[in-house]
Motif scaffolding. Structure first.
Motif, mmCIF file in Angstrom:
data_model
loop_
_atom_site.group_PDB
_atom_site.id
_atom_site.type_symbol
_atom_site.label_atom_id
_atom_site.label_comp_id
_atom_site.label_asym_id
_atom_site.label_seq_id
_atom_site.Cartn_x
_atom_site.Cartn_y
_atom_site.Cartn_z
ATOM 1 N N GLN A 35 0.826 -1.214 0.000
ATOM 2 C CA GLN A 35 0.000 0.000 0.000
ATOM 3 C C GLN A 35 0.855 1.256 0.000
ATOM 4 O O GLN A 35 0.535 2.246 -0.676
ATOM 5 C CB GLN A 35 -0.944 -0.009 1.212
ATOM 6 N N ILE A 36 1.973 1.230 0.728
ATOM 7 C CA ILE A 36 2.886 2.374 0.731
ATOM 8 C C ILE A 36 3.470 2.580 -0.668
ATOM 9 O O ILE A 36 3.583 3.713 -1.152
ATOM 10 C CB ILE A 36 4.007 2.174 1.769
ATOM 11 N N LEU A 37 3.823 1.482 -1.339
ATOM 12 C CA LEU A 37 4.373 1.581 -2.691
ATOM 13 C C LEU A 37 3.348 2.158 -3.669
ATOM 14 O O LEU A 37 3.683 3.023 -4.493
ATOM 15 C CB LEU A 37 4.825 0.205 -3.187
ATOM 16 N N ILE A 38 2.106 1.688 -3.575
ATOM 17 C CA ILE A 38 1.067 2.219 -4.464
ATOM 18 C C ILE A 38 0.843 3.701 -4.169
ATOM 19 O O ILE A 38 0.670 4.511 -5.088
ATOM 20 C CB ILE A 38 -0.248 1.437 -4.317
ATOM 21 N N GLY A 39 0.863 4.058 -2.882
ATOM 22 C CA GLY A 39 0.745 5.468 -2.514
ATOM 23 C C GLY A 39 1.880 6.292 -3.094
ATOM 24 O O GLY A 39 1.683 7.433 -3.533
ATOM 25 N N GLY A 40 3.100 5.709 -3.111
ATOM 26 C CA GLY A 40 4.239 6.385 -3.714
ATOM 27 C C GLY A 40 4.044 6.606 -5.202
ATOM 28 O O GLY A 40 4.388 7.663 -5.742
ATOM 29 N N LEU A 41 3.468 5.618 -5.873
ATOM 30 C CA LEU A 41 3.176 5.756 -7.307
ATOM 31 C C LEU A 41 2.137 6.848 -7.555
ATOM 32 O O LEU A 41 2.252 7.626 -8.510
ATOM 33 C CB LEU A 41 2.681 4.421 -7.875
ATOM 34 N N VAL A 42 1.120 6.894 -6.695
ATOM 35 C CA VAL A 42 0.097 7.944 -6.817
ATOM 36 C C VAL A 42 0.734 9.319 -6.685
ATOM 37 O O VAL A 42 0.488 10.223 -7.490
ATOM 38 C CB VAL A 42 -1.005 7.750 -5.750
ATOM 39 N N SER A 43 1.583 9.469 -5.668
ATOM 40 C CA SER A 43 2.231 10.756 -5.424
ATOM 41 C C SER A 43 3.175 11.141 -6.560
ATOM 42 O O SER A 43 3.153 12.271 -7.046
ATOM 43 C CB SER A 43 2.990 10.705 -4.103
ATOM 44 N N SER A 44 4.009 10.187 -6.987
ATOM 45 C CA SER A 44 5.015 10.499 -8.006
ATOM 46 C C SER A 44 4.405 10.717 -9.384
ATOM 47 O O SER A 44 5.045 11.296 -10.264
ATOM 48 C CB SER A 44 6.066 9.386 -8.073
ATOM 49 N N ASN A 45 3.158 10.258 -9.576
ATOM 50 C CA ASN A 45 2.451 10.500 -10.839
ATOM 51 C C ASN A 45 1.449 11.653 -10.722
ATOM 52 O O ASN A 45 0.651 11.871 -11.635
ATOM 53 C CB ASN A 45 1.718 9.232 -11.281
ATOM 54 N N TYR A 46 1.476 12.348 -9.571
ATOM 55 C CA TYR A 46 0.589 13.487 -9.328
ATOM 56 C C TYR A 46 -0.879 13.095 -9.540
ATOM 57 O O TYR A 46 -1.651 13.821 -10.170
ATOM 58 C CB TYR A 46 0.960 14.657 -10.250
ATOM 59 N N ALA A 47 -1.235 11.925 -8.973
ATOM 60 C CA ALA A 47 -2.590 11.406 -9.145
ATOM 61 C C ALA A 47 -3.434 11.531 -7.879
ATOM 62 O O ALA A 47 -4.461 10.877 -7.751
ATOM 63 C CB ALA A 47 -2.532 9.937 -9.585
ATOM 64 N N GLY A 48 -2.999 12.384 -6.962
ATOM 65 C CA GLY A 48 -3.697 12.495 -5.688
ATOM 66 C C GLY A 48 -5.100 13.062 -5.782
ATOM 67 O O GLY A 48 -5.948 12.765 -4.939
ATOM 68 N N LEU A 49 -5.354 13.877 -6.822
ATOM 69 C CA LEU A 49 -6.655 14.550 -6.913
ATOM 70 C C LEU A 49 -7.430 14.187 -8.175
ATOM 71 O O LEU A 49 -8.327 14.925 -8.581
ATOM 72 C CB LEU A 49 -6.450 16.071 -6.854
ATOM 73 N N VAL A 50 -7.104 13.055 -8.776
ATOM 74 C CA VAL A 50 -7.813 12.680 -10.011
ATOM 75 C C VAL A 50 -9.203 12.116 -9.714
ATOM 76 O O VAL A 50 -10.036 12.008 -10.614
ATOM 77 C CB VAL A 50 -7.001 11.660 -10.838
ATOM 78 N N CYS A 51 -9.437 11.755 -8.447
ATOM 79 C CA CYS A 51 -10.761 11.275 -8.031
ATOM 80 C C CYS A 51 -11.446 12.337 -7.187
ATOM 81 O O CYS A 51 -10.881 12.818 -6.202
ATOM 82 C CB CYS A 51 -10.648 9.988 -7.211
ATOM 83 N N GLU A 52 -12.654 12.673 -7.540
ATOM 84 C CA GLU A 52 -13.464 13.571 -6.722
ATOM 85 C C GLU A 52 -14.239 12.734 -5.713
ATOM 86 O O GLU A 52 -14.845 11.724 -6.059
ATOM 87 C CB GLU A 52 -14.443 14.356 -7.594
ATOM 88 N N GLY A 53 -14.215 13.182 -4.451
ATOM 89 C CA GLY A 53 -15.000 12.511 -3.424
ATOM 90 C C GLY A 53 -14.267 11.372 -2.742
ATOM 91 O O GLY A 53 -13.236 10.884 -3.213
ATOM 92 N N PHE A 54 -14.819 10.970 -1.604
ATOM 93 C CA PHE A 54 -14.290 9.864 -0.813
ATOM 94 C C PHE A 54 -15.433 9.267 0.007
ATOM 95 O O PHE A 54 -16.233 10.021 0.550
ATOM 96 C CB PHE A 54 -13.182 10.361 0.139
ATOM 97 N N PRO A 55 -15.589 7.946 0.079
ATOM 98 C CA PRO A 55 -14.695 6.873 -0.372
ATOM 99 C C PRO A 55 -14.846 6.506 -1.848
ATOM 100 O O PRO A 55 -14.034 5.761 -2.373
ATOM 101 C CB PRO A 55 -15.103 5.699 0.514
ATOM 102 N N ILE A 75 -7.212 6.267 7.835
ATOM 103 C CA ILE A 75 -8.362 6.391 6.929
ATOM 104 C C ILE A 75 -8.917 7.816 6.964
ATOM 105 O O ILE A 75 -9.216 8.409 5.918
ATOM 106 C CB ILE A 75 -9.455 5.374 7.312
ATOM 107 N N VAL A 76 -9.018 8.364 8.166
ATOM 108 C CA VAL A 76 -9.516 9.742 8.322
ATOM 109 C C VAL A 76 -8.578 10.735 7.628
ATOM 110 O O VAL A 76 -9.025 11.639 6.899
ATOM 111 C CB VAL A 76 -9.671 10.096 9.815
ATOM 112 N N VAL A 77 -7.274 10.563 7.829
ATOM 113 C CA VAL A 77 -6.292 11.458 7.211
ATOM 114 C C VAL A 77 -6.324 11.316 5.689
ATOM 115 O O VAL A 77 -6.221 12.310 4.956
ATOM 116 C CB VAL A 77 -4.875 11.167 7.756
ATOM 117 N N GLY A 78 -6.486 10.084 5.206
ATOM 118 C CA GLY A 78 -6.597 9.867 3.768
ATOM 119 C C GLY A 78 -7.797 10.600 3.179
ATOM 120 O O GLY A 78 -7.705 11.208 2.108
ATOM 121 N N ALA A 79 -8.927 10.547 3.885
ATOM 122 C CA ALA A 79 -10.129 11.267 3.436
ATOM 123 C C ALA A 79 -9.893 12.778 3.452
ATOM 124 O O ALA A 79 -10.298 13.498 2.522
ATOM 125 C CB ALA A 79 -11.306 10.909 4.338
#
Length: 295
Positions: free
Chosen positions: A168-188, A254-258
């Motif tokens: 999960q940390i690795l996938i999170g790293g990929l999200v960050s390094s590809n600037y994909a943190g905000l490509v999804c609107e809303g949570f969950p 989970i709260v921080v991720g949201a």
């Protein structure tokens, strides 16, 4: 006296590595990864002129240099003393990871923040932290309270949960390094759907979320297994206590991720998210060590 000094030294060392990982997250979230366009110098200087983004990257490099000296000092001390072979092997692995990290740090700049290098840089940083934690556990973890053998099935579960957190940390790293943190609107949900696609940047964010949900569910189920077996002779009391901490951490994560999504990935929350992830895998590694340690 010597053991006490070594214990304090290792604690300080581990704390600095933890701070370095968190600061690396700050460098990334502040888009300061190329604030120093050259390496190992910064604008051709040992100490660059002050500018906030430059100094995020500069201080990150200074701490990394400090870590190098701390690790080399630890290597020389342990190799020169009559420590167990397993302990010597761990510090050699730690040192190897450190120098791999130094090379990746340089490549991160020279390859202009290529996502594969950035993610590998994070992965090795987490492995380096885990190796130092493992060394600390080997040196200072008290003996087991009982001689009952922990079931292999439980030990396997420990490995699976630890691996899931690391992935999960690795996938999170990929999200960050590809600037994909905000490509999804809303949570969950992502753009109103659980999994609108598995392709592209949205697909990467979806995978991060789905694996995160699965990991959280696995951790909570794991803690339930711990609780159900808390009165078994083989169950170490500290594992039960660590399980409760694990529950708290995953809920906070989970709260921080949201909040990351709701507040559009502000640097402070992004760094906290990474710091909690590093704490989670560190705690899980401690549970794994205790759960697989022989009497």
């Amino acid at each position: 006296m010597q053991n006490q000094i070594l214990k304090i030294y290792l604690r300080v060392h581990i704390f600095f590595v933890f701070c370095l990982i968190a600061l690396g997250g700050a460098v990334r979230s502040m888009n300061a990864g190329l604030a120093c366009p050259d390496w190992p110098l910064c604008f051709g200087k040992v100490i660059p002129d002050y500018q906030i983004q430059v100094y995020y990257e500069f201080i990150h490099r200074v701490l990394a240099g400090l870590e190098t000296f701390l690790t080399l000092g630890l290597l020389v001390f342990i190799v020169s003393k009559p420590f167990d072979k397993k302990i010597k092997r761990t510090i050699i692995i730690s040192t190897t990871l450190l120098f791999t990290q130094v090379v990746l740090g340089g490549l991160t700049v020279l390859k202009l923040l290529h996502f594969s290098i950035v993610t590998a840089h994070l992965a090795v940083a987490i492995c380096f932290l885990c190796s130092l934690l493992w060394l600390y556990f080997q040196l200072f973890e008290p003996p087991k309270l009982n001689s009952e053998t922990i079931p292999k099935s439980f030990q396997t579960l420990l490995f699976i949960i630890t691996a899931m957190i690391f992935i999960q940390i690795l996938i999170g790293g990929l999200v960050s390094s590809n600037y994909a943190g905000l490509v999804c609107e809303g949570f969950p949900l992502c753009n109103g759907m659980l999994a609108p696609t598995f392709d592209g940047l949205i697909g990467l964010q979806v995978k991060h979320r789905l694996w995160g949900y699965l990991t959280a569910l696995a951790i909570l189920s794991f803690v339930q297994v711990i609780w159900k077996n808390r009165n078994q002779k083989w169950m170490e009391p500290k594992i039960v206590r660590y399980g409760l901490w694990l529950t708290t951490l995953i809920i906070v994560q989970i709260v921080v991720g949201a909040m990351n999504v709701i507040f559009k990935t502000p640097p402070t929350i992004t760094v906290v998210h990474l710091a909690i992830a590093a704490t989670l895998i560190g705690l899980m590694l401690k549970i794994y060590f205790v759960g697989t340690k022989k009497s």
